[in-house]
Design an enzyme around this catalytic site. Structure first.
Site: not given
Ligand code: SF4
Length: 381
Positions: A93, A133, A50, A215, A205, A221, A37-38
């Site tokens: 799913l 979202y 999404e 990281c 993370c 952080c 999907w990218r």
């Protein structure tokens, strides 16, 4: 550096934000995954991915996404599809409300927006199944709109970055974390930035044992500095499970089996299933009477119950279900099929064309692989 009671502005000063963005984007260039999907910023593909990724792992979603966009390459194709075909492609799913929401939203986009995806989050949020979202993800990833996102990965990432020790799912936590997500946004390249945030949350993370040594923003952080990264976000309250006994019945008549479509408000609305219900009785003879009564109540027909085919143990939300699958012969009566609650006799090979729940599919496989024996030969009852 930040402590829990610092205000956000104490933590996210201009210098912090500049360094955070630079390091995050440099890391993303090197470490981003090649996900199907990218490969495009088509809002339709962003949206489908999404919705599929809600409550589902990337590895599970990949083949589903590819099959789905192959069958329905555009919002118009999805809008004109039969809901049964949409659900069949979604089968396995789970959370089928997502598939029905996609289908309903596609129809609305065609009817009200001429098949073009709205760009602004307020309009996006008028579509079925699209909340804060998902609208933020579509607007930012597909249209580069300057809007924040907050899902599971970024909730965890932001909570740790600012050492937020309260429950992030409560209203206060959501307010703080949405504010953080908005505050860190750069002026441009929002699509890349929001995807980089999710990728860092997903790959580095991580929920347990975050890889702080790898990281790119470790020195920024607050949780790492306080040594609290393992205990943030605050553990969710343990789900209390309820044990439930259910029965599914494979009713046969002249080489065909009986299926019912789950109605609105039922657990698998829109999908097909064998007659299924909760069971209260214990002991074979009482169960037999209960099967006869409940199949009649659900379908209008009489049956002669046979033996137990299989017991399947599975979970749905907070229920731990023991499902006993029986077979039975049709002995009389007319099907009480209505538009809202359709019933159908089908030859077993046709089960492959209908969308079924995961346990419904498991029973269908047993039906296809088991030669029917007259119920009299089965000694369960
Ligand atoms: S340093 Fe550790 S806890 Fe902090 S953001 Fe990076 S991986 Fe997460």
């Amino acid at each position: 550096m930040a402590a829990t009671d610092c205000t956000l502005l104490d933590i996210l000063d201009t210098n912090w934000k500049r360094r955070f963005r630079t390091r995050l984007l440099a890391w993303y260039v090197k470490h981003q995954r090649d996900l199907p999907w990218r490969r495009s910023s088509d809002p339709y593909r962003v949206w489908v991915s999404e919705v599929m990724l809600q409550q589902t792992q990337v590895a599970t979603v990949k083949p589903y996404f590819q099959r789905f966009v192959k069958a329905f390459p555009s919002v118009r194709k999805l809008a004109s599809a039969d809901e049964q075909q949409v659900l069949r492609l979604w089968e396995g799913l789970g959370y089928y409300r997502r598939a029905r929401g996609l289908h309903a939203a596609a129809k609305q986009i065609v009817a009200e927006h001429g098949g073009k995806f709205p760009r602004d989050i307020a309009t996006l949020q008028t579509l079925p199944g699209i909340g804060r979202y998902t609208s933020g993800a579509i607007a930012s990833i597909a249209f580069d709109e300057r809007v924040p996102i907050l899902e599971a990965n970024t909730t965890r990432l932001f909570a740790r970055l600012i050492n937020y020790r309260e429950d992030p799912t409560r209203a206060d936590g959501q307010r703080v974390l949405w504010h953080t997500a908005e505050d860190v946004l750069p002026r441009k390249k929002i699509a890349r930035f929001n995807q980089a945030l999710m990728e860092l949350g997903s790959l580095v993370c991580t929920p347990t044992s975050p890889r702080c040594g790898k990281c790119p923003v470790a020195s920024l952080c607050a949780a790492r500095e306080a040594g609290s990264q393992e205990s943030i976000p605050l553990a969710e309250r343990k789900t209390k499970y309820t044990d439930v006994s259910e029965a599914a019945v494979v009713v046969r008549k002249k080489g065909q089996v009986l299926l019912r479509q789950c109605a609105e408000g039922e657990r698998w609305a829109g999908l097909w299933d064998f007659p299924r219900f909760g069971i209260d009785s214990e002991g074979p003879l009482i169960v037999r009477d209960e099967l006869i009564a409940k199949v009649h109540h659900q379908t209008g027909i009489q049956i002669d119950p046979g033996g137990l085919l299989k017991t399947i143990r599975h979970g749905v939300t907070r229920y731990r279900i023991t499902l006993d699958c029986y077979q039975a012969d049709y002995t009389g009566g007319r099907l009480r099929s209505t538009k809202a609650r359709p019933l159908r006799w089908l030859p077993p090979p046709a089960l492959g064309e209908l969308p079924l729940s995961t346990t419904g599919r498991a029973i269908a496989k047993i039906v296809l692989n088991t030669r029917h024996r007259p119920t009299a030969l089965l000694c369960r009852f």
